[in-house]
Design a protein around this motif. Sequence first.
Motif, short mmCIF file in Angstrom:
data_model
loop_
_atom_site.label_atom_id
_atom_site.label_comp_id
_atom_site.label_asym_id
_atom_site.label_seq_id
_atom_site.Cartn_x
_atom_site.Cartn_y
_atom_site.Cartn_z
N ALA A 206 0.83 -1.20 0.00
CA ALA A 206 0.00 0.00 0.00
C ALA A 206 0.87 1.25 0.00
N ASN A 207 1.94 1.26 0.80
CA ASN A 207 2.84 2.40 0.84
C ASN A 207 3.50 2.63 -0.52
N LYS A 208 3.93 1.55 -1.15
CA LYS A 208 4.60 1.67 -2.45
C LYS A 208 3.65 2.23 -3.50
N ARG A 209 2.41 1.74 -3.51
CA ARG A 209 1.44 2.24 -4.49
C ARG A 209 1.15 3.72 -4.25
N PHE A 210 0.94 4.09 -2.98
CA PHE A 210 0.67 5.49 -2.65
C PHE A 210 1.85 6.38 -3.04
N SER A 211 3.05 5.95 -2.71
CA SER A 211 4.27 6.71 -3.05
C SER A 211 4.39 6.91 -4.55
N THR A 212 4.15 5.85 -5.30
CA THR A 212 4.26 5.92 -6.76
C THR A 212 3.24 6.89 -7.33
N GLU A 213 2.01 6.84 -6.82
CA GLU A 213 0.98 7.76 -7.31
C GLU A 213 1.32 9.21 -7.00
N VAL A 214 1.80 9.47 -5.78
CA VAL A 214 2.18 10.82 -5.41
C VAL A 214 3.30 11.31 -6.33
N VAL B 236 3.22 14.59 -8.82
CA VAL B 236 4.17 15.69 -8.62
C VAL B 236 4.98 15.93 -9.89
N LEU B 237 5.46 14.86 -10.52
CA LEU B 237 6.30 15.02 -11.70
C LEU B 237 5.54 15.59 -12.90
N ARG B 238 4.23 15.33 -12.97
CA ARG B 238 3.43 15.94 -14.05
C ARG B 238 3.32 17.45 -13.85
N VAL B 239 3.20 17.87 -12.60
CA VAL B 239 2.99 19.28 -12.29
C VAL B 239 4.31 20.03 -12.09
N ARG B 240 5.25 19.37 -11.40
CA ARG B 240 6.52 20.01 -11.06
C ARG B 240 7.70 19.11 -11.43
N PRO B 241 8.01 18.98 -12.71
CA PRO B 241 9.13 18.11 -13.10
C PRO B 241 10.47 18.56 -12.50
N GLY C 189 11.03 8.66 0.41
CA GLY C 189 10.06 9.04 -0.61
C GLY C 189 10.53 10.27 -1.36
N TYR C 190 11.08 11.22 -0.61
CA TYR C 190 11.60 12.45 -1.21
C TYR C 190 12.71 12.96 -0.30
N PHE C 191 13.83 13.34 -0.92
CA PHE C 191 14.99 13.78 -0.15
C PHE C 191 15.68 14.90 -0.92
N SER C 192 15.72 16.07 -0.34
CA SER C 192 16.40 17.21 -0.96
C SER C 192 17.14 17.96 0.14
N PRO C 193 17.95 18.93 -0.22
CA PRO C 193 18.64 19.71 0.82
C PRO C 193 17.67 20.48 1.72
N ARG C 194 16.44 20.63 1.27
CA ARG C 194 15.45 21.42 2.02
C ARG C 194 14.48 20.59 2.84
N VAL C 195 14.13 19.39 2.35
CA VAL C 195 13.11 18.57 3.02
C VAL C 195 13.36 17.09 2.78
N GLY D 146 -1.71 14.28 -1.29
CA GLY D 146 -0.34 14.03 -0.88
C GLY D 146 0.65 14.77 -1.75
N ALA D 147 0.38 14.78 -3.06
CA ALA D 147 1.25 15.49 -4.00
C ALA D 147 1.23 17.00 -3.73
N ILE D 148 0.06 17.52 -3.44
CA ILE D 148 -0.05 18.95 -3.14
C ILE D 148 0.76 19.29 -1.89
N ARG D 149 0.64 18.49 -0.86
CA ARG D 149 1.39 18.73 0.38
C ARG D 149 2.90 18.70 0.12
#
Length: 150
Positions: free
Chosen positions: A10-18, A22-27, A49-55, A142-145
């Motif tokens: 379930a986590n993997k499916r949710f992560s993939t969808e998010v 996100v990539l469609r809106v913010r590549p 799930g997501y790792f950047s210098p900011r978050v 989730g993508a919006i957040r």
Amino acid sequence: EEDAPTAEEANKRFSTEVKEIVLRVRPDLANGFGRSGALIDGGQMVRFGYFSPRVVAHFSVLSPVRLSASVRDARARLWELARAMDMARIENGALITAVPRKDDATLGEKQRAQAKASEREIEREADGARIRLFPVYTAEEGAIRLMEIA
């Protein structure tokens, strides 16, 4: 219950969808997906799930059908986020969690109450580690957040 996906599925499916939303809106955020970070000096890298210098963020699903496994998984993700934030000196950590709707007709009142209590408990644990919990109903939310904090 036996047909319900495991917490990891379930986590993997949710992560993939998010990620796809996100990539469609913010590549421009693509580099943050699929990245890893260390939890201890010289330790193995852990994928986030997501790792950047900011978050740094993880995604999870709070499933009423497998509530104890979902809570255990969320707690593990909170620990990983807290360690990664310390190691990478990142101020912003987030656990974006899909939760059941309050009006979900497939759940009984007791299941909804237990899920809500578990959500509050996870939120208190997240607050104690300076991690923001974002309960959402859909991958779109989730993508919006994620886009808001990234």
